[in-house]
Design an enzyme around this catalytic site. Structure first.
Site, PDB file in Angstrom:
ATOM      1  N   THR A 167      -7.726 -14.029 -39.223  1.00 26.35           N
ATOM      2  CA  THR A 167      -8.033 -15.533 -38.692  1.00 26.35           C
ATOM      3  C   THR A 167      -7.154 -15.916 -37.689  1.00 26.35           C
ATOM      4  O   THR A 167      -5.940 -15.928 -38.098  1.00 26.35           O
ATOM      5  CB  THR A 167      -8.282 -16.275 -39.683  1.00 26.35           C
ATOM      6  OG1 THR A 167      -9.037 -17.491 -39.163  1.00 26.35           O
ATOM      7  CG2 THR A 167      -7.238 -16.511 -40.606  1.00 26.35           C
ATOM      8  N   HIS A 168      -7.469 -16.187 -36.587  1.00 27.17           N
ATOM      9  CA  HIS A 168      -6.452 -16.483 -35.206  1.00 27.17           C
ATOM     10  C   HIS A 168      -7.334 -17.536 -34.399  1.00 27.17           C
ATOM     11  O   HIS A 168      -8.665 -17.508 -34.386  1.00 27.17           O
ATOM     12  CB  HIS A 168      -5.795 -15.645 -34.719  1.00 27.17           C
ATOM     13  CG  HIS A 168      -6.762 -14.657 -34.208  1.00 27.17           C
ATOM     14  ND1 HIS A 168      -7.712 -13.611 -34.515  1.00 27.17           N
ATOM     15  CD2 HIS A 168      -6.902 -14.491 -32.517  1.00 27.17           C
ATOM     16  CE1 HIS A 168      -8.391 -13.044 -33.495  1.00 27.17           C
ATOM     17  NE2 HIS A 168      -8.033 -13.521 -32.392  1.00 27.17           N
ATOM     18  N   SER A 169      -6.746 -18.199 -33.806  1.00 35.89           N
ATOM     19  CA  SER A 169      -7.029 -19.098 -32.591  1.00 35.89           C
ATOM     20  C   SER A 169      -6.349 -18.914 -31.380  1.00 35.89           C
ATOM     21  O   SER A 169      -5.356 -17.995 -31.360  1.00 35.89           O
ATOM     22  CB  SER A 169      -6.843 -20.690 -32.586  1.00 35.89           C
ATOM     23  OG  SER A 169      -7.220 -20.871 -34.010  1.00 35.89           O
TER      24      SER A 169
END
Ligand SMILES: [Zn+2]
Ligand SMILES: [Zn+2]
Length: 325
Positions: A167-169
């Site tokens: 999970t990353h932005s």
């Protein structure tokens, strides 16, 4: 290397970035509980990525220096390994038409150290920290020389464009104002009052409202382009994340987590994008966050007209989202 090419006659741009073709491709699904020893975003694999530009650890903000890597982090911000834009882009030599060098910044925000973490399962503290990181990084890049717009977004799931499962932005700081945003600013300039404040007045406690807390409202917008599209809008007129207090950041995290958790409960494993819309200088703009699930691809009609055919009325989407909530 990349370049920002301008449309033949409109104030619109595209980025030609050949380096991004080398990106890894994500597994088909982002399945929970799966661990990947080869994941470069996992805690313990810090030496497999470039030095971090900011590392959040135990309430402190640190940086990697040289070959040293901060370990035991909570959130880690690194330059994108396959950047769309870069701060050391070379000058263009005689472009055929109008173009700018591919100057800008492209950062990845690794939201959690654990590979199997999922945004809608974050703790209150985890959400607040992520929102604080969003605010800090947007403010940091907004002040860099030549930057006109900072795009902050998340891609979740391969269908939504995520090339890494963890999970990353991401954040891309641009030297041009995107036409898509400028179109809204121009429309707002011609109005007497803020259309978002107006929208809140009309949608609050209405049938398209999904959630509300002290500071925000979450709605399925009247003109939803895709099934289950959701907008998170602050009740107070704020144009940029820099105007958010700690309490507002905490409320924003609460709304975002609620929205994603309802989407995931309704369609498990749903791929989605979310994007922040905000402006640093134009105070008449009203910040908003748009969550767009990816359930189909934009096809000929959508590409040909900009008009999306949505088979799920937002009013029904809200009923589904709130079932058994
Ligand atoms: Zn990982
Ligand atoms: Zn407003």
């Amino acid at each position: 290397m990349s370049e920002i090419r301008k449309h033949y006659f409109l104030d619109e741009h595209c980025i030609i970035a050949t380096g991004r073709a080398k990106r890894p491709s994500a597994p088909e699904a982002c399945s929970a509980g799966k661990n990947s020893s080869s994941c470069v975003f996992c805690r313990g694999q810090e030496d497999k990525t470039p030095p971090a530009t900011a590392v959040y650890k135990g309430g402190h903000v640190l940086r990697d220096t040289g070959d040293q890597r901060v370990t035991g982090w909570d959130v880690r911000c690194i330059p994108n390994m396959y950047p769309a834009l870069s701060p050391d882009a070379p000058e263009l030599v005689k472009p055929e038409f109008e173009a700018l060098q591919g100057y800008g910044f492209h950062e990845v925000i690794i939201e959690h150290p654990a590979h199997d973490s999922r945004l809608h399962l974050f703790s209150d503290e985890g959400m607040l920290l992520l929102m604080q990181v969003y605010r800090d990084r947007v403010m940091h890049y907004g002040t860099q020389e030549g930057i006109k717009y900072v795009s902050l977004f998340k891609n979740w799931g391969k269908k939504a464009g995520a090339s890494i499962e963890h999970t990353h932005s991401q954040l891309i700081a641009l030297p041009v104002m995107p036409a898509y945003v400028q179109r809204e600013l121009d429309a707002i300039k011609s109005l007497e009052k803020c259309p978002y404040c107006d929208m809140i007045g009309k949608e609050k406690n209405g049938r398209r409202q999904v959630y509300s807390n002290g500071h925000f409202i979450v709605i399925a917008p009247y003109c939803s382009g895709v099934p289950y599209e959701l907008w998170v809008i602050p009740l107070k007129h704020v144009h940029h994340l820099s105007g958010f207090t700690r309490e507002m950041l905490s409320s924003l995290g609460d709304c975002l987590r609620f929205a994603i958790s309802r989407l995931d409960a309704t369609i498990p494993g749903l791929a989605y994008n979310y994007m922040f819309f905000q402006t640093e200088d134009y105070r008449d703009y009203h910040l908003n966050l748009r969550i767009q699930p990816v359930t189909s691809v934009a096809a000929g009609f959508e590409r040909g007209t900009g008009i999306y055919i949505n088979t799920m009325p937002p009013e029904i989407a809200v009923e589904h989202l709130l079932e058994k909530a």
